[in-house]
Design a protein around this motif. Structure first.
Motif, PDB file in Angstrom:
ATOM      1  N   MET A  25      73.088  29.439  13.707  1.00 11.52           N
ATOM      2  CA  MET A  25      72.226  28.296  14.019  1.00 11.52           C
ATOM      3  C   MET A  25      71.158  28.609  15.058  1.00 11.52           C
ATOM      4  N   CYS A  26      71.294  29.723  15.786  1.00 11.32           N
ATOM      5  CA  CYS A  26      70.401  30.005  16.907  1.00 11.32           C
ATOM      6  C   CYS A  26      69.630  31.301  16.655  1.00 11.32           C
ATOM      7  N   SER A  27      68.378  31.169  16.284  1.00  8.34           N
ATOM      8  CA  SER A  27      67.575  32.349  15.974  1.00  8.34           C
ATOM      9  C   SER A  27      67.319  33.206  17.213  1.00  8.34           C
ATOM     10  N   SER A  28      67.259  32.596  18.386  1.00 11.08           N
ATOM     11  CA  SER A  28      67.030  33.368  19.620  1.00 11.08           C
ATOM     12  C   SER A  28      68.202  34.304  19.898  1.00 11.08           C
ATOM     13  N   CYS A  29      69.405  33.819  19.778  1.00  9.07           N
ATOM     14  CA  CYS A  29      70.585  34.657  20.011  1.00  9.07           C
ATOM     15  C   CYS A  29      70.738  35.699  18.907  1.00  9.07           C
ATOM     16  N   ARG A  30      70.393  35.331  17.685  1.00  7.94           N
ATOM     17  CA  ARG A  30      70.418  36.284  16.584  1.00  7.94           C
ATOM     18  C   ARG A  30      69.452  37.431  16.873  1.00  7.94           C
ATOM     19  N   GLN A  31      68.264  37.107  17.354  1.00  8.71           N
ATOM     20  CA  GLN A  31      67.273  38.123  17.702  1.00  8.71           C
ATOM     21  C   GLN A  31      67.761  38.981  18.869  1.00  8.71           C
ATOM     22  N   PHE A  32      68.383  38.348  19.862  1.00 12.69           N
ATOM     23  CA  PHE A  32      68.934  39.087  20.999  1.00 12.69           C
ATOM     24  C   PHE A  32      69.967  40.107  20.514  1.00 12.69           C
ATOM     25  N   GLY A  33      70.827  39.709  19.605  1.00  5.63           N
ATOM     26  CA  GLY A  33      71.835  40.612  19.066  1.00  5.63           C
ATOM     27  C   GLY A  33      71.211  41.803  18.367  1.00  5.63           C
ATOM     28  N   LYS A  34      70.162  41.558  17.590  1.00 10.92           N
ATOM     29  CA  LYS A  34      69.463  42.653  16.919  1.00 10.92           C
ATOM     30  C   LYS A  34      68.828  43.595  17.937  1.00 10.92           C
ATOM     31  N   GLN A  35      68.249  43.037  18.987  1.00  7.27           N
ATOM     32  CA  GLN A  35      67.626  43.862  20.019  1.00  7.27           C
ATOM     33  C   GLN A  35      68.657  44.704  20.759  1.00  7.27           C
ATOM     34  N   MET A  36      69.813  44.142  21.031  1.00 12.11           N
ATOM     35  CA  MET A  36      70.880  44.893  21.702  1.00 12.11           C
ATOM     36  C   MET A  36      71.330  46.072  20.838  1.00 12.11           C
ATOM     37  N   GLN A  37      71.487  45.843  19.546  1.00 14.29           N
ATOM     38  CA  GLN A  37      71.884  46.924  18.648  1.00 14.29           C
ATOM     39  C   GLN A  37      70.825  48.008  18.597  1.00 14.29           C
ATOM     40  N   GLU A  38      69.557  47.615  18.564  1.00 20.53           N
ATOM     41  CA  GLU A  38      68.475  48.590  18.527  1.00 20.53           C
ATOM     42  C   GLU A  38      68.431  49.408  19.817  1.00 20.53           C
ATOM     43  N   LEU A  39      68.622  48.751  20.962  1.00 20.01           N
ATOM     44  CA  LEU A  39      68.655  49.475  22.238  1.00 20.01           C
ATOM     45  C   LEU A  39      69.804  50.481  22.273  1.00 20.01           C
ATOM     46  N   ARG A  40      70.946  50.097  21.763  1.00 22.62           N
ATOM     47  CA  ARG A  40      72.086  51.010  21.714  1.00 22.62           C
ATOM     48  C   ARG A  40      71.755  52.225  20.854  1.00 22.62           C
ATOM     49  N   PHE A  41      71.141  51.983  19.692  1.00 24.06           N
ATOM     50  CA  PHE A  41      70.765  53.064  18.786  1.00 24.06           C
ATOM     51  C   PHE A  41      69.760  54.004  19.453  1.00 24.06           C
ATOM     52  N   ILE A  42      68.751  53.449  20.087  1.00 31.70           N
ATOM     53  CA  ILE A  42      67.726  54.252  20.758  1.00 31.70           C
ATOM     54  C   ILE A  42      68.346  55.062  21.897  1.00 31.70           C
ATOM     55  N   SER A  43      69.221  54.436  22.662  1.00 30.73           N
ATOM     56  CA  SER A  43      69.873  55.133  23.777  1.00 30.73           C
ATOM     57  C   SER A  43      70.709  56.303  23.287  1.00 30.73           C
ATOM     58  N   LYS A  44      71.448  56.106  22.207  1.00 32.63           N
ATOM     59  CA  LYS A  44      72.263  57.192  21.660  1.00 32.63           C
ATOM     60  C   LYS A  44      71.385  58.332  21.168  1.00 32.63           C
ATOM     61  N   ARG A  45      70.300  57.985  20.491  1.00 39.44           N
ATOM     62  CA  ARG A  45      69.394  59.033  20.005  1.00 39.44           C
ATOM     63  C   ARG A  45      68.788  59.804  21.174  1.00 39.44           C
ATOM     64  N   TYR A  46      68.440  59.091  22.233  1.00 35.13           N
ATOM     65  CA  TYR A  46      67.842  59.726  23.409  1.00 35.13           C
ATOM     66  C   TYR A  46      68.832  60.682  24.069  1.00 35.13           C
ATOM     67  N   THR A  47      70.061  60.222  24.279  1.00 32.79           N
ATOM     68  CA  THR A  47      71.046  61.075  24.938  1.00 32.79           C
ATOM     69  C   THR A  47      71.437  62.256  24.052  1.00 32.79           C
ATOM     70  N   GLN A  48      71.460  62.077  22.757  1.00 29.57           N
ATOM     71  CA  GLN A  48      71.740  63.199  21.855  1.00 29.57           C
ATOM     72  C   GLN A  48      70.620  64.221  21.929  1.00 29.57           C
ATOM     73  N   GLY A  49      69.390  63.758  22.030  1.00 30.50           N
ATOM     74  CA  GLY A  49      68.250  64.660  22.144  1.00 30.50           C
ATOM     75  C   GLY A  49      68.291  65.446  23.433  1.00 30.50           C
TER      76      GLY A  49
END
Length: 63
Positions: free
Chosen positions: A33-57
């Motif tokens: 029901m809450c698009s803002s929280c849905r967007q926040f969740g997507k952003q958190m997942q993307e940050l996690r993915f980017i962080s993992k890629r950065y540390t692997q690099g």
């Protein structure tokens, strides 16, 4: 029912630990029901993915 503050906290915790069935259900209801929280969740997942890629690099560059 969760409010947005509780939902964002749970979305953050979801990245660090498995949520209980009740937590998943409550979070699912809120984010459906809450698009803002849905967007926040997507952003958190993307940050996690980017962080993992950065540390692997970094670890590959040190070899």
């Amino acid at each position: 029912m969760l409010n947005c503050k509780q939902a964002t906290q749970m979305l953050s915790e979801k990245l660090d630990r498995p949520l209980s069935t009740k937590e998943k259900l409550n979070l699912g209801v809120h984010t459906s029901m809450c698009s803002s929280c849905r967007q926040f969740g997507k952003q958190m997942q993307e940050l996690r993915f980017i962080s993992k890629r950065y540390t692997q690099g970094e670890s590959e560059n040190k070899k």
